[in-house]
Structure formats: C-alpha cells, structure tokens
Design an enzyme around this catalytic site. Sequence first.
Site, PDB file in Angstrom:
ATOM      1  N   ARG A 216       0.842  -1.202   0.000  1.00 38.80           N
ATOM      2  CA  ARG A 216       0.000   0.000   0.000  1.00 38.80           C
ATOM      3  C   ARG A 216       0.869   1.240   0.000  1.00 38.80           C
ATOM      4  NH1 ARG A 216      -4.512  -1.569   4.507  1.00 38.80           N
ATOM      5  NH2 ARG A 216      -5.084  -3.530   3.509  1.00 38.80           N
TER       6      ARG A 216
ATOM      7  N   SER B  37      -7.877  -1.265   0.979  1.00 37.69           N
ATOM      8  CA  SER B  37      -8.855  -1.588   2.011  1.00 37.69           C
ATOM      9  C   SER B  37      -9.638  -0.364   2.498  1.00 37.69           C
ATOM     10  CB  SER B  37      -8.144  -2.294   3.165  1.00 37.69           C
ATOM     11  OG  SER B  37      -9.064  -2.782   4.090  1.00 37.69           O
ATOM     12  N   HIS B  38      -9.448  -0.014   3.753  1.00 34.71           N
ATOM     13  CA  HIS B  38     -10.218   1.064   4.388  1.00 34.71           C
ATOM     14  C   HIS B  38      -9.506   2.406   4.296  1.00 34.71           C
ATOM     15  CE1 HIS B  38      -7.432  -1.036   6.902  1.00 34.71           C
ATOM     16  NE2 HIS B  38      -7.245   0.092   7.560  1.00 34.71           N
TER      17      HIS B  38
ATOM     18  N   ASP C 258     -16.115  -1.829   4.806  1.00 33.65           N
ATOM     19  CA  ASP C 258     -15.017  -0.968   4.362  1.00 33.65           C
ATOM     20  C   ASP C 258     -14.903  -0.949   2.840  1.00 33.65           C
ATOM     21  OD1 ASP C 258     -13.899  -3.472   3.924  1.00 33.65           O
ATOM     22  OD2 ASP C 258     -11.889  -2.855   4.527  1.00 33.65           O
TER      23      ASP C 258
ATOM     24  N   ASP D 235     -13.116  -2.327   0.514  1.00 42.69           N
ATOM     25  CA  ASP D 235     -13.048  -3.560  -0.289  1.00 42.69           C
ATOM     26  C   ASP D 235     -13.955  -4.664   0.240  1.00 42.69           C
ATOM     27  OD1 ASP D 235     -11.378  -3.838   1.960  1.00 42.69           O
ATOM     28  OD2 ASP D 235     -10.240  -5.434   1.000  1.00 42.69           O
TER      29      ASP D 235
ATOM     30  N   ASP E  76     -14.207  -6.382   3.154  1.00 43.87           N
ATOM     31  CA  ASP E  76     -13.883  -7.482   4.065  1.00 43.87           C
ATOM     32  C   ASP E  76     -14.120  -7.132   5.530  1.00 43.87           C
ATOM     33  OD1 ASP E  76     -11.733  -5.782   4.107  1.00 43.87           O
ATOM     34  OD2 ASP E  76     -10.205  -7.313   3.759  1.00 43.87           O
ATOM     35  N   ARG E  77     -14.216  -5.835   5.851  1.00 46.80           N
ATOM     36  CA  ARG E  77     -14.461  -5.454   7.245  1.00 46.80           C
ATOM     37  C   ARG E  77     -15.934  -5.151   7.484  1.00 46.80           C
ATOM     38  NH1 ARG E  77      -9.750  -1.690   9.708  1.00 46.80           N
ATOM     39  NH2 ARG E  77      -8.021  -3.027   9.088  1.00 46.80           N
TER      40      ARG E  77
ATOM     41  N   THR F 253      -1.423 -10.980  13.850  1.00 49.30           N
ATOM     42  CA  THR F 253      -2.331 -10.081  13.148  1.00 49.30           C
ATOM     43  C   THR F 253      -2.256 -10.300  11.637  1.00 49.30           C
ATOM     44  OG1 THR F 253      -2.104  -8.441  14.870  1.00 49.30           O
ATOM     45  CG2 THR F 253      -2.801  -7.637  12.721  1.00 49.30           C
TER      46      THR F 253
ATOM     47  N   GLU G  52     -10.887 -10.898  13.890  1.00 52.39           N
ATOM     48  CA  GLU G  52      -9.894  -9.964  14.394  1.00 52.39           C
ATOM     49  C   GLU G  52     -10.633  -8.788  15.004  1.00 52.39           C
ATOM     50  OE1 GLU G  52      -5.924  -9.598  12.345  1.00 52.39           O
ATOM     51  OE2 GLU G  52      -7.272  -9.572  10.642  1.00 52.39           O
TER      52      GLU G  52
ATOM     53  N   SER H 265     -10.055  -5.867  14.587  1.00 57.09           N
ATOM     54  CA  SER H 265     -10.073  -4.775  13.623  1.00 57.09           C
ATOM     55  C   SER H 265     -11.244  -4.910  12.645  1.00 57.09           C
ATOM     56  CB  SER H 265      -8.754  -4.762  12.861  1.00 57.09           C
ATOM     57  OG  SER H 265      -8.510  -6.045  12.308  1.00 57.09           O
TER      58      SER H 265
ATOM     59  N   LYS I 152     -11.599 -12.366   5.290  1.00 57.61           N
ATOM     60  CA  LYS I 152     -12.713 -11.965   6.137  1.00 57.61           C
ATOM     61  C   LYS I 152     -13.799 -11.416   5.218  1.00 57.61           C
ATOM     62  CE  LYS I 152     -10.085  -7.810   7.145  1.00 57.61           C
ATOM     63  NZ  LYS I 152      -8.708  -7.739   7.589  1.00 57.61           N
TER      64      LYS I 152
HETATM   65  C1  G1P Z   1      -4.761  -3.910  10.248  1.00 58.13           C
HETATM   66  C2  G1P Z   1      -5.468  -4.675  11.338  1.00 58.13           C
HETATM   67  C3  G1P Z   1      -5.367  -6.154  11.080  1.00 58.13           C
HETATM   68  C4  G1P Z   1      -5.908  -6.475   9.689  1.00 58.13           C
HETATM   69  C5  G1P Z   1      -5.223  -5.619   8.648  1.00 58.13           C
HETATM   70  C6  G1P Z   1      -5.820  -5.799   7.265  1.00 58.13           C
HETATM   71  O1  G1P Z   1      -3.411  -4.273  10.220  1.00 58.13           O
HETATM   72  O2  G1P Z   1      -4.938  -4.352  12.614  1.00 58.13           O
HETATM   73  O3  G1P Z   1      -6.080  -6.845  12.077  1.00 58.13           O
HETATM   74  O4  G1P Z   1      -5.710  -7.815   9.380  1.00 58.13           O
HETATM   75  O5  G1P Z   1      -5.336  -4.244   9.004  1.00 58.13           O
HETATM   76  O6  G1P Z   1      -7.152  -5.437   7.218  1.00 58.13           O
HETATM   77  P1  G1P Z   1      -2.262  -3.376  10.898  1.00 58.13           P
HETATM   78  O7  G1P Z   1      -2.382  -1.995  10.328  1.00 58.13           O
HETATM   79  O8  G1P Z   1      -2.583  -3.350  12.376  1.00 58.13           O
HETATM   80  O9  G1P Z   1      -1.000  -4.081  10.588  1.00 58.13           O
HETATM   81 ZN    ZN Z   2     -10.528  -4.220   3.833  1.00 57.41          ZN
END
Ligand code: G1P
Ligand code: ZN
Length: 562
Positions: A24, A115-116, A288, A290, A292-293, A358, A377, A379, A390
């Site tokens: 990213r 992602s988010h 979110d 994409d 998955d959240r 994680t 998770e 998150s 997810k």
């Molecule tokens: C964060 C979340 C983690 C999740 C990831 C991808 O990662 O904490 O649980 O799997 O986003 O969505 P981090 O930024 O903490 O490494």
């Molecule tokens: Zn995502």
Amino acid sequence: MALEVVTKPTKPFDGQKPGTSGLRKKVKVFQQEGYTENFIQCILSVVEGLEGSTLVVGGDGRFFGKKAVDIIVKMCAANGVGRVLVGQEGILSTPAVSHLIRKRKTQGGIVLTASHNPGGPEEDFGIKFNISNGGPARDIETNAIFQGTTTIKEYKICPGLEIDISSIGTKEFQVGGHNFVVEVVDSVEDYVEYMKTIFDFNTLRDLLQEKEGGKSDFKIRIDAMNGVTGPYVERIFMNELNAGPTCAVRTKPLEDFGGIHPDPNLTYAKELVDAMRSGEYEFGAAFDGDGDRNMILGRNGFFVTPSDSVAVIADNTSAIPYFKTGGGVKGLARSMPTGCAIDRVASKKGVACFEVPTGWKYFGNLMDAGKLSICGEESFGTGSDHIREKDGVWAALAWLSILASQRRPMREVLLQHWTTYGRNFFTRYDYENCESAPCNEMMKCLDALSSGSLNGKEYSNSGKTYTIAQVDNFQYTDPVDGSVATKQGVRILMSDGSRVVFRLSGTGSSGATVRMYVESYETDASTYEKDAQEVLGPLVNIALEISRLQHFTGREKPTVIT
Ligand code: G1P
Ligand code: ZN
C-alpha cells in the site's frame, strides 16, 4: 494477428515490501513509470504453474484501479498466463475475489485495494496477491515477491492488447504464440449465489421483507460507505431479501469514496452510528472499501465489538445452515490482539481455539487443514472457512440469521452471552502517522521487558491494581507447516487474565502507527452494561505509564479510540 510481447528494462524501487495485507502506497507512488509493473512482474514470478494458468483480477473501484487492471492484463498476457477473470469495470470485493479463486480453481488472484484507507489521486492504492486457496499470500510468497523487487531488471508486457472491461463477455487473443483469454465476469453474481447456499434466505426474507403497507417491523440500515460492497448490498438486501429501497445507503462505489475514510468503525462510520441512535432501526452494518471489514450495531446504536461479534457468531452456529453440514464447527481462532471472548466459547464447545499473529493470512493454513471454521480480528474482521478472507457481508448475514432465530434485540443477545461467559472488555487506541524512529525505539524498550524485569510488579491506578504475570513478544509457530513468525507484538499479561498489547501497524502507507490494545475480563454482572472506556480507564493509564507512549510518540491523545 499475434500480439507482440515486449521485454522492458527496469530498475528496482525501494520499499516494495508487502505489509500486513499487500503493498500500500500513495497513488502517486504507483503512478511512477515502472513501479506497478515491477511489483506485478514479481507477483507473477511466484505464481505456481504460471504458464497457461488462470488468475482473477479485481478491486474496490478506487482511483487507479482501472489503470492497474489494464497493466496487469497486459502483463499476464506477456507472461504466459492462459486466462484472466476480470470483474466488470474492475469491480470485485475482496471476499468475492477469494470466492472466485476457489470456485474456478484458479492459481490465484490480484486484488486492487488499499482496504479502508482513503482513495483518490492524492490518497492510497494497494496491490495484494492471493494464492490458489483464495487467501492472502503467506510470508513465504510475500518474502519472495519482495526479494524479487530488490533485484528486478526487466518486465514483460503486451502493449498492443486492448481490453474492454465495461461489459461481461469473453475475448480471445493470440499473444506471441499463446492463446490468451480475458473473461469479464459479473462482479456480484457468483458471490450472491454462494451466500444463498450458506444462509437460509427464506428465513432472512421473512425477517426483513417489507410487510403490508410498505412497513417492516424490523428495519435495517446498511452503509456501504461508497465502497465496493454497494452492488452486493443492493442485490442481496434489496433484491433478494426485499428489505426495501431505503435499507441501504452510499451504495455506489466511488473512486474517492466520496472523500470519506471507508472504514467501518465508530469514528469513520459516524453517519451510521447517528442514524442508529434515532431508534428507527433494529440492525445496522457498515463495510469498508473492499468489503472485508464490518461493523455491527443494534437498536439505538448499541455497539457490538468485533471481538464479541465473532464469539457470539461462534456460539450460535445453529442459526446458520452452512455449519450444520460438513461435520459442524471444527475449531475457532482469533488474532493475538483480539479480545479473548471467543476462547471461552471454544472451551465450552470443546473445540480448539488458535491464537495467530495479526493478519488474515495466518488463518488460511488452519482452514485448509480442516482445523478452523470461524475466526475474527478485533479490527472489524469476521469470517469463516467459506472463503479465505474476512467477509463483511457474510458477517451481517450471520448476525441477521442469529437475530431471526432468537427474535430479540441485539442488546439482549449480548447480555445473555456475557451472563453465560463473562465479559471481556476491550479497547484499541491508535496513534496514526507518528514518526517512525521514536516508535521503533519504544517497541525496542517494550521488547526488552520480555527479560522478565517487571514480572510480579504491581501497578495501581484509580482504585484498580494489576500485577504483571509475564511480558513477551508474541511468536507463532504455524501448527500446519511449522513456519515461525516472530516479534508480532509485545504482550503485557496480568495475573487476572487482563492484558495490554503493543504493536506497530503493518498497513500504513507512511510514518508509523502505534496500536495499543487493552483488555480486561469481568464476571461481575453489574459491570456488563458499563461503558468500556470507563471500565478500562485504569488499565489504559497503566499501559501508558509502562510504555511511556506519550513521550515516544509526542502525542497526548490517540487519533482513534475503538
Ligand atoms: C490492520 C489490522 C489487522 C488487519 C489488517 C488488514 O493491520 O490491525 O487486524 O488484518 O489491518 O485489514 P495493521 O495496520 O494493524 O498491521
Ligand atoms: Zn478491507
């Protein structure tokens, strides 16, 4: 006429190391000449059986996504891939990619998302490689990809290949002596059909569908946050479950997510929180960018923490047809910093509960080995072995299935759960975009506590006293392949089962983000409905004292509290 394959010389770019979930960076970084191409070439070089393979390509619709699809398809053609399945307009949610890879038995897929994180020309883009089980690439592949990026000298591309991803259909090309097929697929069809086999849509329709006179006594509000789930939400909740045209908002995927953070939490999905507080809706969910959240809310904005959410789902699998077949629930799991509520469900059910680092990629091996059915998770990630990512929409459907079977408000479902198991209060403090060096220094100091120097020491704050039982830096040995992940976060474990965890984010695109996770376990029923911040306040203060976090980050307060 055969299209020509061109080999272009290139030079390595620094920092193409995939993080917790792919590479990213700011869009501008990906737009540099050769940057995206280098990374794609290195992904293709780790695909097993690349020659003649099939790959899935799609993403959350954010800015630069279509350009990236074009580059990827041209490079797949040039590198001997046989067929590429592309979501129409480049749109595929992350769960949908995972499902397509599995359903069509492809060698993997490339997901275009950050992602988010916000999107747009000045914001973030991301590229993630998923392997043939449908899950995120494991450390073995991501390390190989990264290694490749440090020595790359050339990439292959087929500049003359023109594709149209605006309509569904299949087109064949001749590329340097090979047949190459581009199949543009409906972005939502396969996923929706799959959900129908997992959940009982008749029961859900019965709960949700607008009754006589256009009124339903069970109103829901789904917020797709201008992300990729919009078309999935419309098809499932409006068309299939008849929840009415006003059950969902922000369902058109926008390249910049309308300028918002497409992150379903109490801070960034405030619009949903406010709408739920009106008392009009029984159930609310947001997803979110994409897909998955997820965030799940009940009437009046009742917030279900993701750690509790996965525990309640695991405890109520009888409401979900999928878990009644194939031998039932095999095992449960959570990522290390996630609250431990699910552990208690596992021990009552007599199934294993795994604690992994994680990142969703660590669940895949356990699922493939038939050891894991449901996991989550903190998150805002919840899912099962139906795919290897997810899955936000799945989580919402799981919750609606539970509510349909229990026929009582979400608050009561949770109260019942805590009465049975006790409550694991949980909060996470994020300090975003800090300077990297002092944060690394802080983690080094915390890591040094693993020597045991604080073991047995008492800390008191605001009338509460905790005794440190042990400090360690979490290490995980995969029970399936024996691979070891070290230094996954410093855990300060208290003698009463409470804990504090510190780690640095692996998904940020610049600077360092410190995450502090605080959890305490209560069995006194009079605390169950208390505010988590109130219950956890003393432990938060102790955590700040031990870590000297404010000193290292220079921050008085976190950016986000969840
Ligand atoms: C964060 C979340 C983690 C999740 C990831 C991808 O990662 O904490 O649980 O799997 O986003 O969505 P981090 O930024 O903490 O490494
Ligand atoms: Zn995502």
